[in-house]
Design an enzyme around this catalytic site. Structure first.
Site, PDB file in Angstrom:
ATOM      1  N   ASP A 154     -14.782  -4.320   3.953  1.00  0.00           N
ATOM      2  CA  ASP A 154     -13.430  -4.823   4.171  1.00  0.00           C
ATOM      3  C   ASP A 154     -13.381  -6.142   3.405  1.00  0.00           C
ATOM      4  OD1 ASP A 154     -11.257  -6.408   5.161  1.00  0.00           O
ATOM      5  OD2 ASP A 154     -12.068  -6.578   7.217  1.00  0.00           O
ATOM      6  N   ASP A 177     -14.300   1.020  -1.050  1.00  0.00           N
ATOM      7  CA  ASP A 177     -13.015   0.728  -0.296  1.00  0.00           C
ATOM      8  C   ASP A 177     -13.402   0.900   1.026  1.00  0.00           C
ATOM      9  OD1 ASP A 177     -10.423   1.494   0.348  1.00  0.00           O
ATOM     10  OD2 ASP A 177     -10.295   2.762  -1.287  1.00  0.00           O
ATOM     11  N   SER A 195       0.835  -6.117 -10.877  1.00  0.00           N
ATOM     12  CA  SER A 195       2.110  -5.159 -10.294  1.00  0.00           C
ATOM     13  C   SER A 195       3.289  -5.724 -11.172  1.00  0.00           C
ATOM     14  CB  SER A 195       2.376  -5.477  -8.763  1.00  0.00           C
ATOM     15  OG  SER A 195       3.670  -5.331  -8.574  1.00  0.00           O
ATOM     16  N   LYS A 207       0.359 -11.109  -6.919  1.00  0.00           N
ATOM     17  CA  LYS A 207       0.165 -10.387  -8.016  1.00  0.00           C
ATOM     18  C   LYS A 207       0.198 -11.417  -9.167  1.00  0.00           C
ATOM     19  CE  LYS A 207      -0.920  -6.252  -6.615  1.00  0.00           C
ATOM     20  NZ  LYS A 207      -2.224  -5.760  -6.696  1.00  0.00           N
ATOM     21  N   GLY A 237      -4.774   6.468  -3.880  1.00  0.00           N
ATOM     22  CA  GLY A 237      -3.879   5.949  -4.668  1.00  0.00           C
ATOM     23  C   GLY A 237      -4.243   6.226  -6.382  1.00  0.00           C
ATOM     24  N   ILE A 238      -3.988   5.031  -6.827  1.00  0.00           N
ATOM     25  CA  ILE A 238      -4.483   4.955  -8.204  1.00  0.00           C
ATOM     26  C   ILE A 238      -5.684   4.507  -8.567  1.00  0.00           C
ATOM     27  CG2 ILE A 238      -4.062   2.953 -10.200  1.00  0.00           C
ATOM     28  CD1 ILE A 238      -1.456   2.191  -9.222  1.00  0.00           C
ATOM     29  N   TYR A 280       3.487 -10.833  -1.445  1.00  0.00           N
ATOM     30  CA  TYR A 280       2.982  -9.878  -2.676  1.00  0.00           C
ATOM     31  C   TYR A 280       3.181 -10.107  -3.956  1.00  0.00           C
ATOM     32  CZ  TYR A 280       2.507  -5.346  -4.665  1.00  0.00           C
ATOM     33  OH  TYR A 280       2.136  -4.452  -5.723  1.00  0.00           O
TER      34      TYR A 280
END
Length: 249
Positions: A40, A31, A113, A151, A11-12, A147
């Site tokens: 993790d 990651d 986000s 954020k 992704g990003i 979420y």
């Protein structure tokens, strides 16, 4: 520049790592898989070990940090969303500040986000310390509540650190993407609870973003050209925030 990037495997994060490598920078990818350092981030001890591994690879000096690792609302345990998106991010920010202070024109970028604008900090259950109870009462949509809360919390955490980090000579900002064509977005689209809402979350520009577009903003914020940019959040969402909150300026 020597730059550490969490979430570098897809992704990003992957797009940012590629752009910065192409620009000649030395990247330390972090990651769950496909990274220089696999970890993790839900585990506090593993996070500490990852910090040690970053410092060893970097010789104790970082010029840049991009915290991109995160999960979406489809994760079954909403408390896990908070752990990765908020607590792990803040832990790595604080742990790697000393290495950044030694860097050349150091800067850090946290990927938040546009969902961070959907809840006020005063109403955020993380701020109140009752998130587990609040998520338990949210039913099927606890994931989205978690979420947005996570954020919002990480954006506030960055702003709260602006004075300390500025005094240390390290710039710190957030970017707030809307819907971006990533595996995380696809997982949300595939979820029966959230898929339809995500498909209907169409920006005025008429399409989703591309990881490379977010990476270009992150690259700029890490560069000397952004030398006076600090403590800010940059919404990069195709106009969805302007559409939903036109007077929130």
């Amino acid at each position: 520049m020597r730059i550490a990037i969490t979430g570098s495997g897809s992704g990003i994060g992957a797009a940012t790592a590629a752009a910065l490598r192409d620009a000649g920078h030395d990247i330390i990818g972090i990651d769950l898989r496909n990274a220089d350092i696999t970890v993790d981030l839900t585990d506090a001890a593993a996070r500490a070990a990852a910090v040690d591994a970053v410092l060893e690879r970097a010789g104790g000096v970082l010029d840049g940090l991009v915290l991109c690792a995160g999960v979406g609302p489809q994760v079954p345990d909403p408390n896990l969303v908070v752990e990765i998106n908020y607590r792990a991010t803040v832990a790595l920010l604080d742990a790697l500040l000393p290495a950044l202070r030694k860097g050349e024109n150091p800067a850090a970028v946290v990927v938040s986000s546009v969902a961070s604008t959907q809840i006020a900090w005063a109403d955020n259950p993380i701020a109140k310390g009752n998130e587990a109870e609040a998520f338990a009462q949210a039913g099927d949509f606890a994931g989205h509540y978690a979420y947005a809360s996570s954020k919002n919390a990480v954006t506030v955490a960055v702003r709260e650190r602006a004075v300390e980090w500025g005094g240390a000579g390290v710039r710190l900002n957030t970017v707030a993407p809307g819907s971006v064509e990533t595996p995380l977005l696809q997982a949300g689209l595939d979820d029966p609870r959230y898929g339809e809402a995500i498909r209907n979350f169409v920006a005025p520009i008429g399409r989703n973003g591309k990881p490379e577009e977010i990476a270009s903003l992150i690259t700029y914020l890490l560069s000397p050209q952004a030398g006076f940019v600090h403590g800010a959040q940059f919404v990069i969402d195709g106009g969805i925030d302007a559409q939903t909150r036109p007077t929130a300026v």
